[in-house]
Design a protein around this motif. Structure first.
Motif, PDB file in Angstrom:
ATOM      1  N   GLU A  98       0.838  -1.130   0.057  1.00 14.23           N
ATOM      2  CA  GLU A  98       0.055   0.095   0.049  1.00 14.23           C
ATOM      3  C   GLU A  98       0.895   1.203   0.065  1.00 14.23           C
ATOM      4  N   ASP A  99       2.071   0.975   0.559  1.00 15.68           N
ATOM      5  CA  ASP A  99       2.984   2.371   0.775  1.00 15.68           C
ATOM      6  C   ASP A  99       3.590   2.557  -0.319  1.00 15.68           C
ATOM      7  N   LYS A 100       3.990   1.533  -1.527  1.00 16.91           N
ATOM      8  CA  LYS A 100       4.702   1.935  -2.690  1.00 16.91           C
ATOM      9  C   LYS A 100       4.062   2.697  -3.552  1.00 16.91           C
ATOM     10  N   SER A 101       2.753   2.745  -3.660  1.00 14.34           N
ATOM     11  CA  SER A 101       2.175   3.444  -4.530  1.00 14.34           C
ATOM     12  C   SER A 101       2.178   5.096  -3.990  1.00 14.34           C
ATOM     13  N   LYS A 102       2.350   5.248  -2.827  1.00 17.50           N
ATOM     14  CA  LYS A 102       2.402   6.748  -2.264  1.00 17.50           C
ATOM     15  C   LYS A 102       3.972   7.213  -2.522  1.00 17.50           C
ATOM     16  N   LYS A 103       4.818   6.280  -2.654  1.00 18.57           N
ATOM     17  CA  LYS A 103       6.431   6.514  -2.790  1.00 18.57           C
ATOM     18  C   LYS A 103       6.768   6.435  -4.168  1.00 18.57           C
ATOM     19  N   ASP A 104       5.936   6.566  -5.216  1.00 21.49           N
ATOM     20  CA  ASP A 104       6.429   6.353  -6.631  1.00 21.49           C
ATOM     21  C   ASP A 104       6.819   7.621  -6.894  1.00 21.49           C
ATOM     22  N   VAL A 105       6.424   8.661  -6.653  1.00 30.67           N
ATOM     23  CA  VAL A 105       6.941   9.990  -6.916  1.00 30.67           C
ATOM     24  C   VAL A 105       8.431  10.255  -5.860  1.00 30.67           C
ATOM     25  N   ALA A 106       8.053   9.825  -4.703  1.00 25.67           N
ATOM     26  CA  ALA A 106       9.386   9.946  -3.969  1.00 25.67           C
ATOM     27  C   ALA A 106      10.471   9.216  -4.300  1.00 25.67           C
ATOM     28  N   GLU A 107      10.377   8.207  -4.950  1.00 20.01           N
ATOM     29  CA  GLU A 107      11.508   7.278  -5.360  1.00 20.01           C
ATOM     30  C   GLU A 107      12.222   7.981  -6.689  1.00 20.01           C
ATOM     31  N   LYS A 108      11.654   8.843  -7.279  1.00 16.38           N
ATOM     32  CA  LYS A 108      12.372   9.549  -8.236  1.00 16.38           C
ATOM     33  C   LYS A 108      13.063  10.535  -7.747  1.00 16.38           C
ATOM     34  N   ILE A 109      12.953  10.999  -6.551  1.00 16.65           N
ATOM     35  CA  ILE A 109      13.746  12.173  -5.799  1.00 16.65           C
ATOM     36  C   ILE A 109      14.804  11.512  -4.934  1.00 16.65           C
ATOM     37  N   SER A 110      14.512  10.461  -4.265  1.00 17.46           N
ATOM     38  CA  SER A 110      15.513   9.812  -3.343  1.00 17.46           C
ATOM     39  C   SER A 110      15.627   8.416  -3.673  1.00 17.46           C
ATOM     40  N   LEU A 111      16.765   7.835  -3.265  1.00 20.80           N
ATOM     41  CA  LEU A 111      16.867   6.522  -3.378  1.00 20.80           C
ATOM     42  C   LEU A 111      17.733   5.861  -1.955  1.00 20.80           C
ATOM     43  N   SER A 112      17.631   4.445  -1.833  1.00 19.92           N
ATOM     44  CA  SER A 112      18.130   4.020  -0.501  1.00 19.92           C
ATOM     45  C   SER A 112      19.153   3.187  -1.167  1.00 19.92           C
ATOM     46  N   SER A 113      20.270   2.631  -0.378  1.00 20.45           N
ATOM     47  CA  SER A 113      21.455   1.664  -0.585  1.00 20.45           C
ATOM     48  C   SER A 113      21.217   0.742   0.628  1.00 20.45           C
ATOM     49  N   PRO A 114      21.533  -0.555   0.391  1.00 20.80           N
ATOM     50  CA  PRO A 114      22.042  -1.435   1.379  1.00 20.80           C
ATOM     51  C   PRO A 114      23.185  -1.155   1.924  1.00 20.80           C
ATOM     52  N   LEU A 115      23.974  -0.742   1.295  1.00 22.22           N
ATOM     53  CA  LEU A 115      25.261  -0.360   1.837  1.00 22.22           C
ATOM     54  C   LEU A 115      25.160   0.748   2.957  1.00 22.22           C
ATOM     55  N   LEU A 116      24.464   1.750   2.771  1.00 26.70           N
ATOM     56  CA  LEU A 116      23.875   2.944   3.619  1.00 26.70           C
ATOM     57  C   LEU A 116      22.837   2.807   4.388  1.00 26.70           C
ATOM     58  N   PRO A 117      22.643   2.111   5.236  1.00 25.84           N
ATOM     59  CA  PRO A 117      21.288   1.514   6.048  1.00 25.84           C
ATOM     60  C   PRO A 117      20.774   3.035   6.364  1.00 25.84           C
ATOM     61  N   GLN A 118      19.461   3.113   6.281  1.00 21.28           N
ATOM     62  CA  GLN A 118      18.648   4.012   6.838  1.00 21.28           C
ATOM     63  C   GLN A 118      19.068   5.609   6.573  1.00 21.28           C
ATOM     64  N   THR A 119      19.491   5.560   5.127  1.00 21.05           N
ATOM     65  CA  THR A 119      19.759   6.757   4.354  1.00 21.05           C
ATOM     66  C   THR A 119      19.243   6.891   3.267  1.00 21.05           C
ATOM     67  N   SER A 120      18.592   8.190   3.018  1.00 27.89           N
ATOM     68  CA  SER A 120      18.352   8.651   1.559  1.00 27.89           C
ATOM     69  C   SER A 120      19.312   9.278   0.860  1.00 27.89           C
ATOM     70  N   ILE A 121      19.325   9.120  -0.493  1.00 26.29           N
ATOM     71  CA  ILE A 121      20.138   9.433  -1.447  1.00 26.29           C
ATOM     72  C   ILE A 121      19.549  10.517  -2.240  1.00 26.29           C
ATOM     73  N   TYR A 122      19.943  11.601  -2.413  1.00 27.88           N
ATOM     74  CA  TYR A 122      19.402  12.667  -3.538  1.00 27.88           C
ATOM     75  C   TYR A 122      20.480  13.226  -4.514  1.00 27.88           C
ATOM     76  N   ARG A 123      20.141  13.775  -5.379  1.00 24.50           N
ATOM     77  CA  ARG A 123      20.843  14.280  -6.398  1.00 24.50           C
ATOM     78  C   ARG A 123      20.513  15.587  -6.781  1.00 24.50           C
ATOM     79  N   LEU A 124      21.590  16.501  -7.416  1.00 21.64           N
ATOM     80  CA  LEU A 124      21.268  17.907  -7.642  1.00 21.64           C
ATOM     81  C   LEU A 124      22.487  18.357  -8.552  1.00 21.64           C
ATOM     82  N   HIS A 125      21.747  18.745  -9.769  1.00 25.73           N
ATOM     83  CA  HIS A 125      22.516  19.178 -10.712  1.00 25.73           C
ATOM     84  C   HIS A 125      21.787  20.175 -11.585  1.00 25.73           C
TER      85      HIS A 125
END
Length: 817
Positions: free
Chosen positions: A479-506
């Motif tokens: 149920e939460d995946k549909s809510k995070k469709d837009v957020a996934e395009k903004i931030s990603l997460s990595s198993p190497l960096l637990p509990q951390t959101s990764i953003y980009r900017l250029h």
């Protein structure tokens, strides 16, 4: 036919003697030659990297992968000098003495708002020096003069000009005929959209102040008791809907924050844009405005403002104005220019835009007699130019470190450093880290690499990451995946960096994505570890960005800044601006820089440009400029393990990244494009840095490992893998850009003042990339600086190609499209 002959053929036995020719120094023997003794081969011990990379299907050709920890150049890490026991005093912290905003002449309503809502009680050094001349109304000589504010990054320059503007416009709320339809009274010009949005947010917080004193028994006759809420702020930036902006301008925006291009567009094309009564004009980050080539736009803005004012005055004199009430048309517009440096181009802008300017610095306020002069002559006299020779230093409390990492270890060393910084964060407190890269393709590649790769094909963290506290962000319900469709395009997460959101900017990202990335990175997101517990766990965030985020952005609670790629343009100034994203307004912070073995001279080069020679560590307790850290210690701290166990874990991470690149064709194309863009950016270092940064010094095969490529792209490897300078050498050809068409070449020959055409960057499919983006246009302008001259008011070429590498190396020859 039997003719009587009998052939007796006997096969030689194994014991027969085989005679050879003459044997020098030997003798004939009837014994057979002894069989050569087989060489004893000991058990092979393949490296962990080669063993893990060996395919299980023996029918396929074996692909040997080089180990990360072999054939690396030896790196000698200098011992860090002993630090003084004296506590370093922050150079940009708010003053701790009895100085307060009330003593500087601020309105009590503004002072109360700063203390209660914004939690700011004391001004910084630059605010203490800048507010008196900007707030002064008693001395006409001071009030009629413009102000040049010079201070290091993170010192609070934004409030230095926003507070005087607010105090000047606040009393108009006591007039019954004043509302937002009066037009625009203050304009703030900034170089980037992100900085404009940030200043607009600060301004909106300031405009929410109480308009009546908190004391119920206040005198109703006081001016502050009859103020109305009429001040409204607006934002004009590229990428937004111009129709909506015109609608807001028609209604009236008393305070406006804008980028130069969009502001000039509305001044020229929006007739309902009322700026005839403009009282304030602020040019923030003037040095960056000059670097990005906005000088002509600013001149056009100044001329448009003067023209609109003259038309408004003429309409009033002729009685054609329909405005109710009077207005003091004799009061001139006041201009404030803010810059961290005083380069020659900034001084030229100050001489054009400022009238009898007062130079304000964080240490002292120059006397008016020292900077007095007529319009256009200020800031060009010898007694004022002395500021150009001063060091542009980072905050004194900033801890600066560097890692000399071999090219093959750069990627895994970056992961180890990020894990180390995240693990060292205080208990349950989120950590914010900014990572600077050289180009947009590299940002996109590393963002997708970290966010979509996994260890052993699983999305869970590896076993050796269980020491880190917190839980991953990949346990969302359907149920939460549909809510995070837009957020996934903004931030990603990595198993190497637990509990951390990764953003980009250029600069090539859409405006909404850029603003959403900044908002997501800066916001404090909480996650409760136990539903029944009142304790919240703060998630961490990492921002991968280019130099677009190096100026002016005040991102809260940034713990560390990592310069994975050193600045290609701007030199020491750009370095200080980057590290200035942390350790702001008296807070602490760390700055890390990745240096390759061939770039170690850069450390001494940058220290001579940011260190103050007049002070020493023993006297002030100031830390050394850059402290070395070995790559082994960083990887051991980030990956853990006993002894050399970190090598095996680093190898697992590297192989996981390489498998991700080989998994899909799109990933491989993204990696190769990032590699090539990085090389192009590396080749743009200015001539005075070529002895440190040169493509001949790079081992392209080792550098490819830093992009999870098992070999360098073909045409690059053939032109000098391993730093073969003879293959990279290119004679001085004609310096016309190879991307010019034949018609443009003939036009350039016939017309020597024809402007240089912008090259088209193409990918492997031949599609033009980022051709119409703002960042690419800004980069082209920057690269042309120093190779253009002004003729009849037009910038023209001076016979040099845009992409000519210093030392006789043509970029188009090195990296063909």
């Amino acid at each position: 036919m039997d003719d009587g002959f009998i052939l007796n053929i006997v096969e030689p036995s194994a014991q027969s003697v085989r005679r050879t020719g003459k044997a020098k120094g030997g003798r004939w023997t009837d014994s057979p030659r002894p069989v050569k003794k087989a060489r004893k081969v000991g058990p092979t011990h393949p490296s962990e990297h080669e063993r893990l990379a060996r395919p299980t299907n023996t029918s396929r050709p074996v692909q040997v992968v080089s180990s990360l920890f072999t054939y690396n150049p030896e790196v000698e890490v200098a011992e860090a000098p002993a630090l003084s026991s004296v506590i370093v005093k922050p150079s940009n912290a708010p003053l701790t003495d009895k100085s307060a905003f009330s003593g500087l002449g601020l309105d009590p309503l503004i002072v109360a708002h700063l203390e209660t809502k914004m939690h700011i009680s004391n001004p910084t050094s630059i605010q203490r020096e800048a507010l008196p001349p900007l707030l002064s109304t008693s001395s006409e000589d001071t009030f009629d003069r413009d102000v040049f504010i010079q201070s290091q990054t993170g010192s609070g320059k934004t409030l230095s000009y926003l507070l005087p503007i607010l105090q000047d416009l606040l009393p108009f709320g006591s007039l019954s005929y004043i509302d937002r339809s009066i037009g625009t009274l203050a304009i703030v010009i900034v170089p980037t959209r992100e900085l404009a949005k940030q200043i607009s947010d600060v301004l909106e917080v300031l405009l929410t102040l109480r308009l009546r004193p908190q004391n119920e028994g206040a005198d109703d006759a006081s001016p502050s008791a009859r103020l109305t809420r009429w001040l409204v702020s607006g934002l004009l930036i590229g990428g937004e809907n111009r129709t909506h902006e015109k609608s807001r301008l028609r209604k009236g925006l008393p305070i406006l924050v804008s980028t130069p291009g969009r502001l000039l567009d509305h001044l020229q094309n929006t007739s309902s844009f009322n700026v005839g009564k403009c009282r304030w004009l602020v040019l923030d980050e003037a040095d960056r405005l000059m670097e990005l080539g906005f000088e002509e736009s600013i001149k056009g803005i100044l001329q448009a403002l003067e023209g609109r004012r003259k038309l408004a005055v003429q309409a009033v004199e002729e009685g054609k104005s329909a405005e109710v009430g009077g207005w003091n048309w004799e009061k001139r517009r006041r201009t404030v220019l803010c810059s961290a440096t005083m380069r020659e181009d900034v001084q030229h802008l100050a001489g054009t835009a400022l009238v009898k300017p007062i130079l304000v610095k964080a240490t002292e306020l120059d006397k008016p007699s020292d900077v007095a002069g007529s319009t256009g002559d200020a800031l060009t006299k010898p007694d004022v130019v002395l500021a150009t020779g001063e060091k542009f230093t980072p905050p004194s409390q900033l801890s600066q470190k560097y890692i000399v990492a071999p090219l093959k270890l750069r990627l895994v060393a970056l992961i180890a450093l990020l894990r180390l910084l995240l693990a060292q964060s205080q208990s349950r407190q989120g950590t914010k880290i900014i990572v600077f890269l050289s180009c947009t393709d590299s940002v996109d590649y590393h963002w997708k690499l970290l966010g979509t790769s996994s260890i052993d094909g699983s999305s869970e963290s590896p076993e050796w990451s269980s020491d880190d506290e917190g839980e991953g962000e990949g346990d969302d319900s359907p149920e939460d995946k549909s809510k995070k469709d837009v957020a996934e395009k903004i931030s990603l997460s990595s198993p190497l960096l637990p509990q951390t959101s990764i953003y980009r900017l250029h600069g090539s990202l859409p405006l909404k994505t850029r603003l959403a990335s900044l908002k997501g990175f800066a916001s404090a997101r909480t996650k409760s570890k136990d539903p029944n517990s009142k304790t919240n766990v703060f998630s961490s965030s990492i921002l991968l960005c280019t130099s677009v985020a190096s100026r002016g952005l005040d991102l809260p609670l940034v713990r560390a800044v990592v310069q994975y790629d050193l600045p290609t343009e701007g030199g020491a100034t750009e370095y200080v601006h980057r590290v200035g994203r942390t350790a702001r307004v008296g807070r602490g912070g760390e700055a890390w820089a990745f240096v390759s073995p061939s770039e170690q001279e850069w450390v001494r080069w940058i220290e001579t440009r940011i260190q103050d020679k007049d002070t020493s560590v023993s006297e002030t307790g100031r830390r050394p400029s850059l402290v070395p850290a070995s790559v082994e210690s960083v990887m051991r701290g980030g990956f853990g393990g006993k002894g050399n166990g970190y090598e095996e874990r680093a190898t697992q991470v590297q192989l996981a990244f390489e498998r991700w690149v080989l998994k899909q064709k799109e990933n491989g194309e993204l990696a190769r494009r990032a590699f090539q863009s990085h090389m192009r950016a590396y080749a743009t270092h200015p001539a005075d840095e070529k002895h440190i940064f040169h493509v001949r010094n790079l081992h392209l095969g080792h550098l490819a490992k830093a992009f999870a490529l098992r070999e360098a792209p073909g045409h690059l490897a053939q032109q000098g893998a391993g730093g073969n300078s003879r293959k990279l050498h290119n004679t001085h050809n004609t310096r016309n850009n190879q991307t010019h068409s034949a018609s443009s070449k003939s036009k350039s020959k016939s017309n020597p003042i024809a402007p240089v055409a912008k090259p088209a960057w193409r990918n492997s499919h031949g599609d033009t990339e980022h051709d119409a983006t703002a960042e690419r246009r800004m980069q082209e302008v920057v690269r042309r600086q120093g190779r253009l001259l002004k003729q009849d008011g037009v910038l023209v070429a001076r016979g040099t190609a845009e992409f000519q590498i210093g030392g006789g190396y043509d970029l188009e020859r090195l990296f063909p499209q």
